[in-house]
Design an enzyme around this catalytic site. Structure first.
Site: not given
Ligand code: F6P
Length: 322
Positions: A14, A75, A106, A128, A130, A132, A174
């Site tokens: 992300g 991804r 991660d 990120t 998050d 995390d 997340r």
């Molecule tokens: O990991 C960052 C994040 O924004 C999370 O907070 C969220 O749940 C996820 O990415 C959303 O993923 P995507 O951008 O693939 O929808």
């Protein structure tokens, strides 16, 4: 580690505000160190496709203030396979890349570890929203995302106050509650609901709101981490149970964009410099981290084995303020 002449940088997972500042730092510090620096578009997916282009200091002008990532991100399922990792190494060899700097979370670092096990010199920079990544006190993007969310909730509080309503605001993160906890404290929420700490809806939400109403509160803010529930469902339950008119807001991708804060720009810039410094000192397989407020480097494998969480004690501590 073999002599380094060419390094490459990519962003993965992300996106996060400050990624561009980190790219800029790696490119400029790398060129200053005498390396040729290459940018890889679309993360590991682009690496497998050979989307690798040489970068100059001018290529990263005027990006420090921009959210998102100029290298884009994606991804890659293929990279998650041993064949994909081997193909990625081959692609780096074809382009003569001696070291790879990966900017992400991660999942990005698990891929970096796999590449390191194939003999690739890799360096990780945690980015990120998050926050995390267990091995670091801060990840690039977290400060900007929490400030974006707080600004939004300050606006929501005004309309909640006008209508004497409860607002349930769902924030990202997340499976982690760092955004929710930081934002909840910062906006003076009545309730902060996070996946790390189980809560009883009646006791920890309804009772808190009703007690607040009984002491004269006219509006309420509930911050809900996406890993702990869904704002639309939570709002419906609160209104049914308490009779307080309740409205949901899902901040969503608003938290992923925007101009990075000074903190994120500085963190990203310092981590990029440290990443190149590691390579200059013959150190690879390293992860840039914030420890005791300073940018340090640790072994990627060690970083991936670490854990961190929000304890019930931490949450109950801040509940005194709600
Ligand atoms: O990991 C960052 C994040 O924004 C999370 O907070 C969220 O749940 C996820 O990415 C959303 O993923 P995507 O951008 O693939 O929808």
């Amino acid at each position: 580690m073999k002599e380094i002449k060419k390094i490459a940088v990519l962003t993965s997972g992300g996106d996060a505000p400050g990624m561009n500042a980190a790219i800029r730092s790696v490119v400029r510090a790398g060129i200053d160190a005498g390396y040729e620096v290459y940018g890889i578009n679309r993360g590991y997916h682009g690496l497998l496709k050979g989307e690798i282009n040489k970068m100059s200091t001018r290529d990263v002008s005027e990006i420090i203030q921009r959210g998102g990532t100029m290298l884009m991100t994606a991804r890659s399922r293929e990279f998650a396979t041993p064949e994909g990792v081997a193909k990625a190494k081959e692609m780096l060899d074809i382009f003569g890349i001696d070291a790879l700097v990966v900017i992400g979370g991660d999942g990005t670092f698990r891929g970096a570890k796999d590449l390191a096990e194939q003999g690739v010199a890799v360096i990780g920079i945690p980015a990120t929203i998050d926050n995390d990544v267990a091995s670091t006190e801060a990840t690039i993007g977290f400060d900007t995302a929490t400030n974006t969310a707080i600004e939004a909730i300050d606006k929501i509080r005004e309309t909640a106050s006008s209508h004497e309503r409860c607002s349930v605001i769902e924030v990202m993160g997340r499976n982690a509650g760092y955004i929710a906890l930081t934002v909840g404290i910062g906006c003076g929420a009545e309730c902060v609901l996070i996946p790390e700490v189980p809560f009883d809806f009646e006791e920890d939400v309804c009772q808190v709101l009703i007690k607040g109403r009984n002491i004269g509160k006219h509006h309420f803010i509930v911050v809900l981490a996406e890993g702990a529930g869904n704002a639309v469902e939570m709002s419906k339950k609160i209104e049914e149970k308490t009779g307080i008119e309740t409205r949901p807001t899902v901040l969503g991708y608003l938290q992923r964009g925007g101009a990075p804060t000074a903190n994120d720009r500085n963190l990203a810039s310092l981590m990029g410099i440290k990443a190149v410094e590691c390579l200059q000192n013959g150190k690879a397989g390293r992860l840039m981290v914030v420890k005791d407020g300073a940018v340090k480097d640790i072994e990627i494998k060690k970083g991936l084995s670490m854990t961190k969480t929000i304890s019930p004690e931490m949450l109950s501590e801040v509940k005194k303020l709600f």
